[in-house]
Design an enzyme around this catalytic site. Structure first.
Site, PDB file in Angstrom:
ATOM      1  N   TYR A   2       0.844  -1.187   0.000  1.00 39.79           N
ATOM      2  CA  TYR A   2       0.000   0.000   0.000  1.00 39.79           C
ATOM      3  C   TYR A   2       0.879   1.235   0.000  1.00 39.79           C
ATOM      4  O   TYR A   2       2.102   1.168   0.163  1.00 39.79           O
ATOM      5  CB  TYR A   2      -0.965   0.001   1.192  1.00 39.79           C
ATOM      6  CG  TYR A   2      -0.356   0.453   2.499  1.00 39.79           C
ATOM      7  CD1 TYR A   2      -0.458   1.785   2.921  1.00 39.79           C
ATOM      8  CD2 TYR A   2       0.318  -0.443   3.325  1.00 39.79           C
ATOM      9  CE1 TYR A   2       0.094   2.204   4.128  1.00 39.79           C
ATOM     10  CE2 TYR A   2       0.874  -0.033   4.527  1.00 39.79           C
ATOM     11  CZ  TYR A   2       0.766   1.292   4.927  1.00 39.79           C
ATOM     12  OH  TYR A   2       1.319   1.705   6.110  1.00 39.79           O
ATOM     13  N   CYS A   3       0.239   2.379  -0.187  1.00 35.66           N
ATOM     14  CA  CYS A   3       0.970   3.654  -0.181  1.00 35.66           C
ATOM     15  C   CYS A   3      -0.021   4.755   0.167  1.00 35.66           C
ATOM     16  O   CYS A   3      -0.923   4.549   0.968  1.00 35.66           O
ATOM     17  CB  CYS A   3       1.647   3.890  -1.533  1.00 35.66           C
ATOM     18  SG  CYS A   3       0.497   3.912  -2.918  1.00 35.66           S
ATOM     19  N   GLY A   4       0.110   5.920  -0.465  1.00 34.94           N
ATOM     20  CA  GLY A   4      -0.799   7.017  -0.192  1.00 34.94           C
ATOM     21  C   GLY A   4      -2.079   6.922  -0.996  1.00 34.94           C
ATOM     22  O   GLY A   4      -3.182   7.038  -0.460  1.00 34.94           O
TER      23      GLY A   4
END
Length: 307
Positions: free
Chosen positions: A256-258
């Site tokens: 995941y990330c932003g």
């Protein structure tokens, strides 16, 4: 026997390229595909850049512009969420995505902070989730293409309406229910693909600071060459770094990330470059996580543990 041995060796070299696959392609290989005398065997070339003026300035021959951000929008107040399946399918059909063709994706921007490579891996994720099985990202992107003296054009190109597979691959994505249920299970690891400052909450971007508890930090740029962030490092060069972070092929991995672009690159690398068997993308990403359940889901700002 020698001619037979030669034939078998040539067949072994040819066979993998003839099968549907998801991975990387060199500029030379991409050029050969684009210039195939048989038009039916040429790839669907997708310029995934967000800047449409960049497309106007010059693009690969036969490239159809598919702005990556047209595949996302605000949902229930949360920005840049993936669109509902029926809208995504309509956009992919309009871009010419075809169940029986090779798809060649690229973007531009040679060095950080330009991170347009993320648009290519995000579109690759959307295509794969729609069931497309033959996807190649141009290793080195437009900078690598130009560096080898290959031509660009300003002529527009539009693909005919595509044909999508009957069955998609929703299993390559993870939603918040899966993240909450699995994040503390043995053998599961969450990988946060953002820069370290965002991981530890030293940023001015996010509504809430930090990361999902238990996640490990591995910035996507560590997988790319420093002088061209569109060129992927060989797995042999990053294997030790991944193992040091606990990111190993025996784990069930959720990236995941932003907003899910950085995470899409790490997932693409682990699954389709390194060959890890079980890698998913949390599409909702940090921007969804911080908003859910009245902003009550736990977050932490502790630095990553040095191993």
């Amino acid at each position: 026997m020698k001619p037979l041995h030669t034939f078998v060796a040539l067949l072994a070299l040819w066979a993998p390229a003839s099968q549907a696959d998801i991975g990387l392609i060199t500029p030379a290989e991409a050029k050969a595909l684009i210039e195939n005398p048989d038009a039916a065997k040429r790839p669907i070339v997708l310029d995934t850049r967000g800047g449409y003026k960049d497309y106007f300035r010059g693009h690969l021959p036969t490239a159809h512009h598919l702005n990556f951000d047209t595949l996302r929008g605000t949902d229930a107040g949360v920005p840049v969420q993936y669109l509902p399946e029926e809208l995504t399918q309509a956009l992919l059909l309009r871009a010419g995505a075809h169940k029986d063709r090779t798809h060649l994706l690229y973007a531009t921007g040679a060095v950080l902070p330009n991170d347009e490579i993320l648009s290519a891996t995000m579109v690759a994720h959307v295509l794969e989730k729609a069931g497309i099985k033959d996807i190649r990202i141009l290793d080195g992107g437009l900078p690598g293409w130009k560096a080898e003296g290959n031509p660009t054009t300003q002529h527009y190109f539009g693909n005919p309406t595509g044909v999508l597979p009957e069955k998609g691959a929703p299993e390559i994505a993870a939603d918040i229910t899966a993240v909450k249920a699995e994040k503390n299970q043995a053998g599961v690891i969450l990988v946060d693909a953002r820069p370290l400052n965002e991981f530890i909450g030293e940023d001015d971007v996010w509504l809430r600071k930090g990361h999902i508890p238990g996640a490990v930090s591995f910035h996507w740029a560590r997988l790319m060459e420093k002088d061209n962030t569109h060129k992927f490092k060989p797995f042999s060069e990053v294997k030790a770094e991944l193992e040091k972070a606990g990111i190993t092929p025996d784990k069930k991995i959720i990236c995941y990330c932003g907003t899910s672009r950085e995470g899409s690159l790490v997932r693409f690398y682990l699954k389709h470059v390194a060959g890890y068997p079980n890698v998913r993308l949390y599409e909702g990403a940090w921007k969804e996580y911080v908003w859910l359940e009245n902003q009550s889901l736990p977050a932490e700002t502790t630095p990553p543990v040095q191993k």
